[in-house]
Design a protein around this motif. Structure first.
Motif, PDB file in Angstrom:
ATOM      1  N   TRP A 150       0.820  -1.206   0.000  1.00  0.00           N
ATOM      2  CA  TRP A 150       0.000   0.000   0.000  1.00  0.00           C
ATOM      3  C   TRP A 150       0.857   1.259   0.000  1.00  0.00           C
ATOM      4  CZ3 TRP A 150      -3.635  -2.287   4.239  1.00  0.00           C
ATOM      5  CH2 TRP A 150      -4.560  -3.131   3.620  1.00  0.00           C
ATOM      6  N   ARG A 151       1.958   1.226   0.744  1.00  0.00           N
ATOM      7  CA  ARG A 151       2.860   2.383   0.719  1.00  0.00           C
ATOM      8  C   ARG A 151       3.383   2.617  -0.696  1.00  0.00           C
ATOM      9  NH1 ARG A 151       4.864   4.494   5.402  1.00  0.00           N
ATOM     10  NH2 ARG A 151       6.832   5.044   4.392  1.00  0.00           N
ATOM     11  N   GLY A 152       3.632   1.542  -1.404  1.00  0.00           N
ATOM     12  CA  GLY A 152       4.077   1.670  -2.790  1.00  0.00           C
ATOM     13  C   GLY A 152       3.029   2.333  -3.671  1.00  0.00           C
ATOM     14  N   GLN A 153       1.750   2.043  -3.426  1.00  0.00           N
ATOM     15  CA  GLN A 153       0.674   2.655  -4.198  1.00  0.00           C
ATOM     16  C   GLN A 153       0.584   4.159  -3.957  1.00  0.00           C
ATOM     17  OE1 GLN A 153      -2.875   0.467  -3.198  1.00  0.00           O
ATOM     18  NE2 GLN A 153      -2.069  -1.455  -4.008  1.00  0.00           N
ATOM     19  N   LEU A 154       1.152   4.616  -2.838  1.00  0.00           N
ATOM     20  CA  LEU A 154       1.177   6.044  -2.519  1.00  0.00           C
ATOM     21  C   LEU A 154       2.577   6.623  -2.689  1.00  0.00           C
ATOM     22  CD1 LEU A 154      -1.117   5.952   0.624  1.00  0.00           C
ATOM     23  CD2 LEU A 154      -1.652   7.038  -1.560  1.00  0.00           C
ATOM     24  N   ASN A 155       3.421   5.878  -3.423  1.00  0.00           N
ATOM     25  CA  ASN A 155       4.780   6.319  -3.719  1.00  0.00           C
ATOM     26  C   ASN A 155       5.589   6.634  -2.460  1.00  0.00           C
ATOM     27  OD1 ASN A 155       4.922   6.388  -6.755  1.00  0.00           O
ATOM     28  ND2 ASN A 155       3.131   7.708  -6.449  1.00  0.00           N
ATOM     29  N   GLN A 156       5.386   5.814  -1.428  1.00  0.00           N
ATOM     30  CA  GLN A 156       6.165   5.909  -0.197  1.00  0.00           C
ATOM     31  C   GLN A 156       7.155   4.752  -0.133  1.00  0.00           C
ATOM     32  OE1 GLN A 156       6.069   8.479   1.539  1.00  0.00           O
ATOM     33  NE2 GLN A 156       4.035   9.150   2.183  1.00  0.00           N
ATOM     34  N   LYS A 157       8.293   4.986   0.496  1.00  0.00           N
ATOM     35  CA  LYS A 157       9.301   3.946   0.629  1.00  0.00           C
ATOM     36  C   LYS A 157       8.793   2.840   1.558  1.00  0.00           C
ATOM     37  CE  LYS A 157      13.310   6.971  -0.090  1.00  0.00           C
ATOM     38  NZ  LYS A 157      14.581   7.491   0.506  1.00  0.00           N
ATOM     39  N   PRO A 158       9.176   1.599   1.291  1.00  0.00           N
ATOM     40  CA  PRO A 158       8.743   0.500   2.170  1.00  0.00           C
ATOM     41  C   PRO A 158       9.450   0.563   3.519  1.00  0.00           C
ATOM     42  CG  PRO A 158      10.308  -0.297   0.546  1.00  0.00           C
ATOM     43  CD  PRO A 158      10.004   1.126   0.159  1.00  0.00           C
ATOM     44  N   TYR A 159       8.800   0.006   4.520  1.00  0.00           N
ATOM     45  CA  TYR A 159       9.438  -0.151   5.820  1.00  0.00           C
ATOM     46  C   TYR A 159      10.437  -1.307   5.751  1.00  0.00           C
ATOM     47  CZ  TYR A 159       6.174   2.885   8.395  1.00  0.00           C
ATOM     48  OH  TYR A 159       5.478   3.951   8.872  1.00  0.00           O
ATOM     49  N   MET A 186      -5.334  -1.514  11.838  1.00  0.00           N
ATOM     50  CA  MET A 186      -5.861  -0.335  11.166  1.00  0.00           C
ATOM     51  C   MET A 186      -4.694   0.453  10.565  1.00  0.00           C
ATOM     52  SD  MET A 186      -9.170  -0.421  11.569  1.00  0.00           S
ATOM     53  CE  MET A 186      -9.651   1.223  11.061  1.00  0.00           C
ATOM     54  N   VAL A 187      -4.857   0.895   9.331  1.00  0.00           N
ATOM     55  CA  VAL A 187      -3.778   1.588   8.622  1.00  0.00           C
ATOM     56  C   VAL A 187      -4.257   2.943   8.120  1.00  0.00           C
ATOM     57  CG1 VAL A 187      -2.212   1.491   6.664  1.00  0.00           C
ATOM     58  CG2 VAL A 187      -2.746  -0.593   7.924  1.00  0.00           C
ATOM     59  N   ASN A 188      -3.407   3.948   8.261  1.00  0.00           N
ATOM     60  CA  ASN A 188      -3.711   5.310   7.835  1.00  0.00           C
ATOM     61  C   ASN A 188      -2.481   5.864   7.122  1.00  0.00           C
ATOM     62  OD1 ASN A 188      -4.645   7.960   7.626  1.00  0.00           O
ATOM     63  ND2 ASN A 188      -3.911   8.472   9.662  1.00  0.00           N
ATOM     64  N   LEU A 189      -2.540   5.976   5.798  1.00  0.00           N
ATOM     65  CA  LEU A 189      -1.381   6.374   5.002  1.00  0.00           C
ATOM     66  C   LEU A 189      -1.681   7.602   4.162  1.00  0.00           C
ATOM     67  CD1 LEU A 189      -0.453   2.817   3.661  1.00  0.00           C
ATOM     68  CD2 LEU A 189       0.697   4.028   5.506  1.00  0.00           C
ATOM     69  N   THR A 190      -0.664   8.390   3.931  1.00  0.00           N
ATOM     70  CA  THR A 190      -0.771   9.515   3.016  1.00  0.00           C
ATOM     71  C   THR A 190       0.390   9.466   2.040  1.00  0.00           C
ATOM     72  OG1 THR A 190       0.463  10.952   4.527  1.00  0.00           O
ATOM     73  CG2 THR A 190      -1.940  11.001   4.690  1.00  0.00           C
ATOM     74  N   GLY A 191       0.202  10.098   0.873  1.00  0.00           N
ATOM     75  CA  GLY A 191       1.252  10.118  -0.133  1.00  0.00           C
ATOM     76  C   GLY A 191       0.733  10.666  -1.437  1.00  0.00           C
ATOM     77  N   GLU A 192       1.348  10.260  -2.532  1.00  0.00           N
ATOM     78  CA  GLU A 192       0.988  10.705  -3.873  1.00  0.00           C
ATOM     79  C   GLU A 192       0.511   9.517  -4.685  1.00  0.00           C
ATOM     80  OE1 GLU A 192       1.167  13.768  -5.411  1.00  0.00           O
ATOM     81  OE2 GLU A 192       1.796  14.841  -3.593  1.00  0.00           O
ATOM     82  N   ALA A 193      -0.742   9.545  -5.095  1.00  0.00           N
ATOM     83  CA  ALA A 193      -1.262   8.492  -5.961  1.00  0.00           C
ATOM     84  C   ALA A 193      -0.892   8.816  -7.406  1.00  0.00           C
ATOM     85  CB  ALA A 193      -2.776   8.374  -5.819  1.00  0.00           C
ATOM     86  N   THR A 194      -0.318   7.871  -8.099  1.00  0.00           N
ATOM     87  CA  THR A 194       0.128   8.104  -9.476  1.00  0.00           C
ATOM     88  C   THR A 194      -1.025   8.620 -10.341  1.00  0.00           C
ATOM     89  OG1 THR A 194       1.766   6.336  -9.271  1.00  0.00           O
ATOM     90  CG2 THR A 194       1.183   7.043 -11.497  1.00  0.00           C
ATOM     91  N   GLY A 195      -0.832   9.781 -10.925  1.00  0.00           N
ATOM     92  CA  GLY A 195      -1.837  10.356 -11.808  1.00  0.00           C
ATOM     93  C   GLY A 195      -2.979  11.033 -11.100  1.00  0.00           C
TER      94      GLY A 195
END
Length: 358
Positions: A150-159, A186-195
């Motif tokens: 999921w972090r990858g889907q938001l262009n975040q580096k993996p843990y 429970m997961v709460n992530l922010t980042g950049e979704a491609t496109g």
């Protein structure tokens, strides 16, 4: 599998959803008060079972996921967490849950189990529900693989695999709660979704039928702070939600002190009004907020001090913004006991030193 809904909001609500009593949801309907239709989703197709590894034999993981613009997602935190909280399983593992008001559910499309869509949402919002068997013996690794995906889907580096749970908790991106023979992450992530630009993801992983979960997964988080205990206070065992639990015994009853760090966390007004409701006080309006708050500093960080003093119960609390998250220092108890320990609480706050910087 849960990450930042403005770190505090999701983590907070995810905590409230499984264990009661955590504060700080942005859209101030607390999960406990959020009403959904009484009719659960029934008659759903039964999930296919695949033999799992020896540790989680027979266990299936269920995945809820909601992603979109941050502001839109934050408004749906109560609906999302309320739905996850309502999930139940029959003896054969078939799930049922309450559908939040305004959301329509349909089966599929494959490989999804079901899809929920919010009417008239712009951009369109949907919650996906899917299931997979839990293979292997390492629950921590299983959770990490999904959260990194999921972090990858938001262009975040993996843990990194080492100490990832501790790091994710500290960032307000994950809260893991064991409930009977079920684990909820429970997961709460922010980042950049491609496109699509800046985005937020709320997600949940429910592992059903997983007894004897590893301590590395269920162990409480450690508070990255130092402090001095006031006279008469004692430190208690933490839990998966609280970073720190303290208690003070008085002749008028017990004062419960908690320290949490949550993604998002909500603003002072929404939190104060929730706490006022808990002690049977009427909510206040935005224009009255300044008369009910005091600005202060905790270890050099700007903070807001609030009080909610009811006839029988009372709450003292401090909100400390920390990037996209907030620290909550909170004392709750009988009003007379809170009055007796108010100065001790303020002394405790003055001794706080943060071990990590935002």
């Amino acid at each position: 599998m849960i990450q930042s809904v403005q770190s505090t909001v999701v983590v907070c609500c995810l905590a409230v959803m499984v264990v009661s009593g955590v504060s700080g949801c942005k859209r101030e309907e607390s999960v406990r008060q959020y009403s959904v239709p009484k009719t659960a989703v029934e008659g759903m197709p039964k999930p296919t079972r695949v033999p799992a590894g020896p540790l989680l034999s027979g266990a299936n993981a269920w995945f809820f996921k909601l992603m979109g613009p941050s502001d839109s997602i934050l408004k749906e935190v109560p609906a999302f967490t309320g739905m996850v909280r309502s999930m139940e399983f029959s003896e054969d593992g078939t799930p049922s849950y309450q559908v939040p008001e305004g959301w329509a559910v349909s089966n599929g499309p494959p490989p999804r189990y079901q899809t929920l869509k919010l009417a008239d949402s712009n951009p369109p919002l949907e919650i996906t529900l899917s299931t997979l068997p839990v293979m292997g013996e390492d629950v921590s690794k299983y959770l990490l693989e999904n959260i990194n995906r999921w972090r990858g889907q938001l262009n975040q580096k993996p843990y990194d695999e080492k100490d990832w749970i501790e790091h994710a908790r500290a960032e307000g991106e994950v809260l893991i709660v064991p409930v009977n023979s079920r684990l909820v992450a429970m997961v709460n992530l922010t980042g950049e979704a491609t496109g699509a630009g800046p985005a937020r993801m709320l997600a949940a992983i429910i592992i059903n039928g997983s007894a004897n979960l590893p301590e590395t997964v269920t162990a409480p988080a450690k508070a990255p702070i130092t402090f001095t205990l006031p006279e008469g206070w004692k430190e208690l065992a933490g839990n998966t939600i609280r970073l720190l639990s303290l208690a003070a015994e008085t002749k008028d009853g017990k004062v419960d002190v908690s320290v949490t760090r949550l993604g998002g966390g909500g603003e002072a007004l929404s939190n104060l009004n929730r706490w006022r409701g808990e002690v049977n006080l009427e909510p206040i309006k935005e224009e009255d907020l300044k008369s009910h708050t005091t600005d202060m500093e905790i270890d050099g960080k700007k903070a807001v001090y609030v009080e909610a003093i009811g006839k029988e119960k009372a709450t003292l609390a401090v909100l400390v913004p920390d990037g996209d998250s907030k620290w909550f220092f909170k004392a709750m108890g009988p009003t007379a006991a809170i009055d007796a320990e108010r100065e001790h609480f303020k002394q405790f706050l003055k001794t706080i030193k943060f071990q990590t910087q935002p």
